[in-house]
Design a protein around this motif. Sequence first.
Motif, PDB file in Angstrom:
ATOM      1  N   GLY A 124       0.911  -1.343   0.182  1.00 19.21           N
ATOM      2  CA  GLY A 124      -0.370  -0.152   0.275  1.00 19.21           C
ATOM      3  C   GLY A 124       1.140   1.222   0.276  1.00 19.21           C
ATOM      4  O   GLY A 124       0.901   2.134   0.284  1.00 19.21           O
ATOM      5  N   ILE A 125       2.117   1.361  -0.105  1.00 21.40           N
ATOM      6  CA  ILE A 125       2.965   2.592  -0.296  1.00 21.40           C
ATOM      7  C   ILE A 125       3.764   2.205  -1.386  1.00 21.40           C
ATOM      8  O   ILE A 125       4.125   1.203  -2.066  1.00 21.40           O
ATOM      9  CB  ILE A 125       4.264   2.205   0.686  1.00 21.40           C
ATOM     10  CG1 ILE A 125       3.686   1.888   2.037  1.00 21.40           C
ATOM     11  CG2 ILE A 125       4.621   3.890   0.823  1.00 21.40           C
ATOM     12  CD1 ILE A 125       4.351   1.732   3.146  1.00 21.40           C
ATOM     13  N   GLY A 126       3.552   3.782  -2.348  1.00 21.60           N
ATOM     14  CA  GLY A 126       4.593   3.114  -3.407  1.00 21.60           C
ATOM     15  C   GLY A 126       4.947   4.582  -3.732  1.00 21.60           C
ATOM     16  O   GLY A 126       4.592   6.148  -3.329  1.00 21.60           O
ATOM     17  N   LEU A 127       6.086   5.043  -5.020  1.00 20.74           N
ATOM     18  CA  LEU A 127       6.480   6.308  -4.901  1.00 20.74           C
ATOM     19  C   LEU A 127       6.229   6.854  -6.157  1.00 20.74           C
ATOM     20  O   LEU A 127       5.503   6.742  -7.064  1.00 20.74           O
ATOM     21  CB  LEU A 127       8.405   5.799  -5.927  1.00 20.74           C
ATOM     22  CG  LEU A 127       9.288   6.031  -5.298  1.00 20.74           C
ATOM     23  CD1 LEU A 127      10.799   5.129  -5.685  1.00 20.74           C
ATOM     24  CD2 LEU A 127       9.026   7.167  -4.025  1.00 20.74           C
ATOM     25  N   GLY A 128       4.929   7.980  -5.596  1.00 22.48           N
ATOM     26  CA  GLY A 128       4.629   9.073  -6.562  1.00 22.48           C
ATOM     27  C   GLY A 128       5.470  10.190  -6.043  1.00 22.48           C
ATOM     28  O   GLY A 128       6.636  10.773  -5.990  1.00 22.48           O
ATOM     29  N   GLU A 129       4.319  11.922  -6.194  1.00 21.31           N
ATOM     30  CA  GLU A 129       5.076  12.651  -6.055  1.00 21.31           C
ATOM     31  C   GLU A 129       3.450  13.461  -5.553  1.00 21.31           C
ATOM     32  O   GLU A 129       2.045  13.243  -5.040  1.00 21.31           O
ATOM     33  CB  GLU A 129       4.945  13.453  -8.086  1.00 21.31           C
ATOM     34  CG  GLU A 129       5.754  13.255  -9.091  1.00 21.31           C
ATOM     35  CD  GLU A 129       5.490  13.632  -9.817  1.00 21.31           C
ATOM     36  OE1 GLU A 129       4.829  14.640 -10.489  1.00 21.31           O
ATOM     37  OE2 GLU A 129       6.683  13.493 -10.875  1.00 21.31           O
TER      38      GLU A 129
END
Length: 312
Positions: free
Chosen positions: A15-20
Motif C-alpha cells: 500500500g506504499i508507492g513512489l509518487g509525487e
Amino acid sequence: MTVRALVADPAAQEGIGLGEAGDPDPRPDQVLVDVRHISLNRGEVAFASRFAPGTTLGHDASGVVARAAADGSGPVEGARVVVFGAGAWAQRVAVGTDSVAEVPDGVDLADAAALPMAGVTALRTLRSRPILGRRVLITGAAGGVGRFAVQLAALGGARVIASVGSAARGEGLAELGAHEVVVGLDGIDRPVDLVLDNVGGAQLVAAWRLLAPGGDIQSVGWASGEPAAFAPHSFFSLGPSRSISTFGDATRFGPDLATLVEFVAEGRLSPEIGLRGAWDGVAEAARALLGRQVSGKAVLDVEPYRRDAGGR
C-alpha cells in the motif's frame, strides 16, 4: 512544482508507492528541509491503507535546511537537522521549528533519521515516573521503540527486563543495557514497577499481573493485534493504585530530539538500524518490518531533490 514522495497507493505492494506531491510552501514558523533519509515505523506501514490515495506518508526524516523559517525561529539555511512532521517521506518537507533539532557534527544523518517517533516515544514514556533503582519491563524490546527504551532505561538507572518473541530476537539487548532478557514473560518472578508495552493482547494482561502496587503500564503499541481480555475483578488490588496509561503525545518534538541526538553524539545511545536501503525498496522494507525481520529501525535513503526544467 512537485517532489517525489512515498504515498498511500492501494495498487502498490504493502500500500506504499513512489509518487509525487506538491513542493511544500512553509508557514512563517516552519523550515523547509531537503530530506536525505527517512525511517519507517511499523505502525505507519501497517496503517498505510487507511490514508486516502496520494497522501504523503511518514513522520521521521533527516536532511539539510533549504530555507530557514521566515519568523527567525529555528535553524539556519544549510543546517543539518532531524525532524518530526506529517508527510516526512518526501524529497522536501516543511516542519514547524518546534519539531526540529540540529544534528551535531560527527552524527550521521541516517542515524539521526532513526530517532524521532520511536526514540521520543521511549524517552517520554520513561519520564512518566522515577525509574532510578526501579524494575522496568519492556515488551517487544527488539523493535524500534524497544531498543531505544532498553538503552534509555539503563541510562536512567533502572533494572531493565527486556521481553522478546524469540531467543534470536533478544540478541544484542544485554549489550544495550538489559539486565535480563526473557522470551515472552517467562522467568519473571518478581513484581515490576513500570512496563513499556509494545505488544498488547494476552501479554498486556500478563504484564498487569506482574505490576507492583503503585506501578504503571505505558501502552505504546499493540503489535500482537489481539484483544486484551482481563478477568473480572482483576483490576482490584490493595495498596497504592496501579494504572494503565496510553501514549499519544506527538507535539513539540524539538527539545526531545535534541536530547536524543546529543546522546548519540556522546556515544550513550545507539540508533540500532537493522535495515538500510534506498527508498525505492520501500515494499521490501515494509514487508520485513511487518514480518518482524528487522531488529531496531529501518532507514531508507531518499533520492536527492533537484530542480530541473520540469520544475522538480
